[in-house]
Write a protein that holds these residues in place. Structure first.
Motif, short mmCIF file in Angstrom:
data_model
loop_
_atom_site.label_atom_id
_atom_site.label_comp_id
_atom_site.label_asym_id
_atom_site.label_seq_id
_atom_site.Cartn_x
_atom_site.Cartn_y
_atom_site.Cartn_z
N VAL B 265 9.76 -6.25 -4.17
CA VAL B 265 9.27 -5.63 -3.02
C VAL B 265 7.79 -5.77 -2.92
O VAL B 265 7.12 -5.18 -3.49
CB VAL B 265 9.86 -4.09 -2.79
N PRO B 266 7.31 -6.66 -2.26
CA PRO B 266 5.80 -7.04 -1.71
C PRO B 266 5.14 -5.71 -1.67
O PRO B 266 5.39 -4.82 -0.81
CB PRO B 266 5.53 -7.97 -0.75
N GLY B 267 4.15 -5.23 -2.61
CA GLY B 267 3.40 -4.01 -2.26
C GLY B 267 3.80 -2.89 -2.80
O GLY B 267 3.27 -1.66 -2.90
N ALA B 268 4.96 -2.91 -3.12
CA ALA B 268 5.71 -1.55 -3.70
C ALA B 268 6.44 -1.87 -5.24
O ALA B 268 6.02 -0.93 -6.01
CB ALA B 268 6.88 -1.11 -2.66
N MET B 270 6.91 -4.90 -8.18
CA MET B 270 6.35 -6.16 -8.57
C MET B 270 6.49 -6.73 -10.05
O MET B 270 6.61 -5.52 -10.84
CB MET B 270 4.93 -6.62 -8.38
N THR B 271 6.58 -7.74 -10.34
CA THR B 271 6.72 -8.02 -11.51
C THR B 271 5.29 -8.77 -11.82
O THR B 271 4.85 -9.68 -11.32
CB THR B 271 7.98 -9.19 -11.94
N GLN B 272 4.89 -8.53 -13.10
CA GLN B 272 3.71 -9.10 -13.78
C GLN B 272 4.11 -9.14 -15.23
O GLN B 272 3.45 -8.17 -15.99
CB GLN B 272 2.40 -8.36 -13.16
N LYS B 277 -2.85 -9.66 -16.79
CA LYS B 277 -3.12 -9.60 -15.39
C LYS B 277 -2.70 -8.22 -14.79
O LYS B 277 -3.07 -7.96 -13.51
CB LYS B 277 -2.63 -10.56 -14.54
N GLU B 280 -5.43 -6.13 -13.17
CA GLU B 280 -6.10 -6.54 -11.85
C GLU B 280 -4.86 -6.51 -10.69
O GLU B 280 -5.12 -6.20 -9.55
CB GLU B 280 -6.49 -7.99 -11.79
N THR B 281 -3.54 -6.83 -11.13
CA THR B 281 -2.57 -6.62 -10.31
C THR B 281 -2.25 -5.36 -9.65
O THR B 281 -2.04 -4.95 -8.40
CB THR B 281 -1.21 -7.20 -11.04
N SER B 282 -2.45 -4.35 -10.77
CA SER B 282 -2.07 -2.95 -10.17
C SER B 282 -3.18 -2.20 -9.51
O SER B 282 -2.80 -1.86 -8.22
CB SER B 282 -2.26 -2.11 -11.51
N GLU B 284 -5.04 -4.12 -7.30
CA GLU B 284 -5.12 -4.69 -5.98
C GLU B 284 -3.80 -4.12 -5.39
O GLU B 284 -3.79 -3.78 -3.89
CB GLU B 284 -4.68 -6.22 -6.16
N SER B 285 -2.61 -3.78 -5.90
CA SER B 285 -1.39 -3.36 -5.34
C SER B 285 -1.81 -1.98 -4.79
O SER B 285 -1.41 -1.84 -3.59
CB SER B 285 -0.21 -3.32 -6.01
#
Lengths: 632, 314
Positions: B265-268, B270-272, B277, B280-282, B284-285
């Protein structure tokens, strides 16, 4: 007819009371004058395609006359009448598109017809396999692409180029069922042929040929119309506008543009910006020139320029009844021939402009690609000079308008979706994956395209607005076009604040993506944008769009164009809900073919349901069934 | 299984466990026996915040269990599923509170368990000033302790407050991560229910600093979403209970970043999968922006090391 049915819309009530005072006739008066409409026509069992007729057969099998003079039974007659509605609709959209392509063929750097979205020109050219699409000189490329597009209308071999946009699974269905549309005009012609006296009598065959003609509209005419309009006039981006009759300004020269073809309207908007005319308007005592739109030409203008929306189909007379319109400028489609007479009750000039839709009663100014801007200048001048003739005692503008957001092309939607893509994940920008993600995760339950007209058989806008409100409450994201979009605009559904009317999931999505829960995707030809969007979603998952939890809805449809649209939407694998029952019930066989049997070979079918609340219930079951089948 | 089905499976499981634990506790200690957490003025803080109810004795709990069960509707609807996530949080809070009946359950654990009011108050100022730019909640067991440690150290260097739940505590520790409040890395415990102690921190932040009125759940959710810059990283395979807990995090406005495939669910949610990364992913989210002036020295430099004591290696 009584005004009771119009309780929903305060504007309508006031307008109709005024019409009565002014002695002006409206569609409601004429609807009442029709008394009870003919049951044979309503059931589709009246045939007048040859001079042995008119014939009418019994809509009840086994009772009364079962065959026309030639021997055609109810199945054949219903199928033929329905098919001819498709041909009519596909023709309207396609001829509209042809004019757009002609305008593109007439583009030159110095204008007035210019290439405004060069990137899209190059993108579509590359999609169609033009060599050097990224390097060729802009106008040489535009002319080459336009010629290619004109070929789509009458090429002797092959099928529509845009079909390749669909996932392979859907293309295979079209191939297998022989409904991949060939040249657009060919499909219309051959359908008129098949439905001539003494040709096709097999109702299933007629249905399939009708389907293919509808497909020639959605994947041909309409899609060309949309994409080429974007190239010529710019691809819509999200912007603010305003809607309902309150956008008419008593202090300005008001010009209503009504119809469909943006070629004319774009020139009018261009001409209205001319400082010379604005000065002229001021000299006549007006504060300026106010262009307002109606129906699809209004949609085209609001999508690209934020032009205010005066109203939808059923409000075209009310607009004039305000007494504040200096000129009604029309081109083609959905224009009441009653307007010139109505305009004469006021000071309003009614100007028809298309040879294809010359409307008798007031003024005709022939619009052509060669003289477009001159024609527009002349029209503006007539409107401005008419301002002093306005009778202030007859002016009554309903003080109702609603802020609205418009301009959600596929490109604009993807642009918004990019905002929620985490740049550190493997997700690419410029895709619809965020949308498919939230559908698959169940944050939103599905998507609905709500389109179509107004129809005096039902309370105006009630079904549009009810269906939309109930769906967003149930976490179904909605996209709208045409008069359904304008109903949504007036009801305040095209605002960021409308998220408060949504279920939790859709509300979250609206907040994060910063969009309204109902997205205005444009005019009726722009339903091709919806097709494109759904197919992009199917592509992300590599499946046939027929498997996605998506529906098409025409709650208050009226025109033959709506019939063509419904056909190509079903043909594209999307179940389509009709709030007005088409004139097919006289043939239980044909009805069953449409509503059940075609599911088997098309993966989709029609649903007839008059009650918008029951319709929503059925849609939710439909969407949840699709979700279950997908395991999501 | 669909995402909502997963959430309901987890929340129903936790509801069952909660009910069992409450019944057992009442049987053992009686209804009038006191229940609660040490060093807090907010009773069972999540229940207090959500309903305004002050749980004091075991006899108060069955009603709370009733409420949490009513929150799990099993309906295919995000709002309902998020409520089930909150119900899971309430269940975990009750289960953890019952564990405290027999003395400190974390006495033998590397984790600290319940975070007391004074600690939250001490964190308040740096949270408000942005000195602590975010709260990372790490959960699970990593397939690669080295990258896990790198992630924790990265958060540490960026000044974030990191809470850890599960075997990642030992994994990080063995890989050389120093832990403790002073280091801004706080091990909570090994049971998945101990993740509730960080939810409790977020909720009490709203009670203490936001002065949100107990019982106004929507206001709490709005406060945590807007003012508490937390997010969740999960490591390794996630079971239904973790998904249900994750739904609770999402209800609070905290995005969840997993290192395995999940229904995104975009923004809620996610898989990384790429741990290099994750940070950075966290960030940004959760829209956490950190200005870091990298000082090129051979040791880590950050506010997180301010309270460090230097001892001899023995």
């Amino acid at each position: 007819m009584s005004n009771e049915i119009l309780n929903y819309d305060k504007v309508a009530e006031a307008s109709l009371a005024k019409a009565k005072r002014d002695g002006a006739e409206t569609m409601w008066d004429r609807k009442a004058a029709q008394k009870t409409q003919c049951g044979f026509g309503e059931a589709g069992v009246c045939c007048r395609i040859c001079a042995m007729g008119p014939c009418r057969v019994s809509p009840v099998p086994g009772k009364g006359a079962e065959r026309g003079i030639c021997g055609a039974n109810a199945d054949t007659i219903v199928a033929r009448n329905f098919a001819r509605m498709i041909a009519g609709g596909a023709s309207a959209h396609s001829d509209h598109a042809r004019d757009i392509v002609h305008a593109m063929h007439a583009t030159k750097a110095e204008g007035p017809f210019k290439i405004r979205d060069e990137a899209k020109l190059r993108r579509i050219s590359a999609e169609w396999g033009i060599e050097g699409a990224d390097t060729k000189e802009t106008y040489a490329l535009a002319h080459e692409l336009a010629e290619m597009a004109l070929g789509e209308f009458g090429k002797p071999f092959g099928t529509q180029r845009f079909l390749k946009r669909a996932p392979q699974a859907r293309q295979d269905v079209w191939e297998r069922e022989d409904i991949a549309p060939r040249a657009i005009d060919m499909e219309v012609t051959t359908l008129m042929h098949s439905t001539h006296m003494g040709c096709a009598s097999d109702y299933e065959s007629i249905f399939r040929r009708g389907m293919r003609t509808g497909m020639a509209d959605g994947w041909g005419g309409s899609m060309i119309g949309t994409e080429f309009s974007d190239i010529l006039y710019g691809t819509p981006t999200a912007k603010a506008s305003s809607s309902n009759l309150g956008v008419i300004d008593k202090d300005q020269v008001n010009i209503l543009i009504h119809g469909h073809d943006p070629n004319l309207a774009e020139m009018i908007v261009l001409a209205a910006e001319n400082p010379e005319f604005i000065e002229m308007a001021k000299a006549k005592g007006a504060k300026g020139i106010n262009i307002v739109g109606m129906c699809c030409t209004g949609n085209e203008m609001t999508m690209r320029h934020g032009i205010k929306i005066a109203g939808n189909f059923y409000q075209q007379e009310m607009c004039i009844i305000t007494g504040a319109i200096e000129a009604v400028v029309v081109d083609v489609q959905c224009i009441f021939p009653a307007l010139p007479a109505l305009a004469k009750k006021y000071h309003t000039r009614f100007i028809s402009t298309s040879e294809k839709a010359k409307i008798a009663g007031d003024m005709f100014i022939k619009f052509s690609e060669a003289t477009g801007l001159d024609n527009a200048n002349e029209i503006i001048k007539i409107a401005v000079e008419n301002f002093p003739n306005r009778d202030a005692s007859k002016v009554e503008i309903p003080d109702i308008k609603q802020d609205t957001l418009v301009g959600y092309s596929v490109e604009a939607i993807i642009d918004h979706l990019d905002k929620v893509v985490n740049t550190n994940t493997s997700d690419a920008m410029g895709t619809v994956k965020p949308l498919t993600d939230v559908i698959y995760a169940g944050v939103i339950r599905g998507a609905a395209g709500v389109v179509g007209c107004n129809n005096p058989k039902v309370e105006h806008d009630y079904a549009h607005v009810t269906v939309l409100k109930e769906l967003i409450k149930r976490d179904v994201i909605c996209v709208v076009t045409g008069c359904a979009a304008q109903a949504a605009a007036k009801a305040g559904l095209l605002t960021l604040e409308a998220k408060e009317m949504c279920g939790r999931g859709l509300k979250e999505v609206c907040e994060r993506v910063n969009i309204p829960p109902v997205l205005h995707m444009g005019s009726c030809v722009d339903i091709s944008r919806i097709l494109h969007l759904v197919n992009l979603c199917a592509d992300v998952k590599g499946i046939d769009p027929a498997l996605l939890p998506v529906v098409g809805i025409a709650p208050e449809w009226m025109s033959e164009k709506a019939v063509a649209i419904a056909n190509y939407v079903v043909g594209s694998g999307i179940n389509t809900y009709l709030g007005i029952i088409p004139q097919v019930l006289g043939s239980p066989n044909f009805t069953k073919l449409m509503t059940e049997d075609c599911q088997e070979f098309l993966g989709a079918h029609f649903v007839f349901e008059k009650d918008p609340l029951v319709m929503v219930d059925k849609i939710m079951v439909d969407l949840e069934d699709k979700r279950t089948a997908l395991g999501i | 299984m669909s995402l909502t089905d997963l959430i309901y499976a987890g929340s129903n499981a936790v509801a069952g466990l909660t009910e069992g634990a409450v019944n057992d506790a009442i049987e053992k200690y009686g209804e009038s026996h006191a229940v609660g957490y040490p060093d807090t003025a907010y009773f069972l803080p999540i229940i207090y915040a959500a309903t305004g109810v002050k749980i004091k004795t075991l006899g108060d709990l069955p009603a709370a269990v009733g409420i949490l069960k009513s929150l799990i509707t099993n309906k295919d609807d995000l709002g309902e599923a998020l409520n089930a996530g909150l119900a899971t949080a309430v269940g975990a809070e009750i289960i953890e509170a019952i564990r405290y009946l027999d003395g400190d359950p974390y006495a033998e654990d590397a984790g600290i368990g319940f975070v007391s009011d004074p600690i939250i108050r001490s964190l308040g100022v740096p949270l408000v000033t942005g000195d602590i730019p975010g709260i990372a909640v790490l959960l699970g067991e990593s397939a690669d302790p080295k990258t896990l440690a790198a992630i924790v150290k990265d958060y540490q260097e960026k000044g974030l407050l990191t809470f850890m739940v599960g075997n990642i505590i030992e994994q990080a520790s063995e890989a050389g991560v120093k832990m403790g409040l002073d280091y801004r890395v706080i091990p909570l415990g090994h049971e998945v229910t101990s993740v509730i102690h960080v939810v409790s921190v977020a909720i009490r932040t709203a009670l203490i600093f936001g002065a949100v009125e107990p019982g106004k759940l929507a206001d709490f959710l709005a406060y945590t979403k807007e003012r508490v810059p937390a997010f969740v990283n999960t490591f390794g395979p996630i079971d239904e209970v973790v998904v249900a807990v994750g739904a609770g995090a999402i209800a609070l406005g905290f995005p969840v970043i997993a290192d395995v495939e999940v229904p995104e669910v975009p923004g809620a949610l996610m898989t990384q999968a790429d741990h290099s990364k994750t940070v950075e992913t966290s960030l940004e989210s959760r829209d956490i922006k950190i200005k870091v002036t990298k000082i090129d020295v051979p040791v880590s430099v950050a506010a997180a090391f301010e309270g460090e004591r230097v001892r001899k290696d023995t």
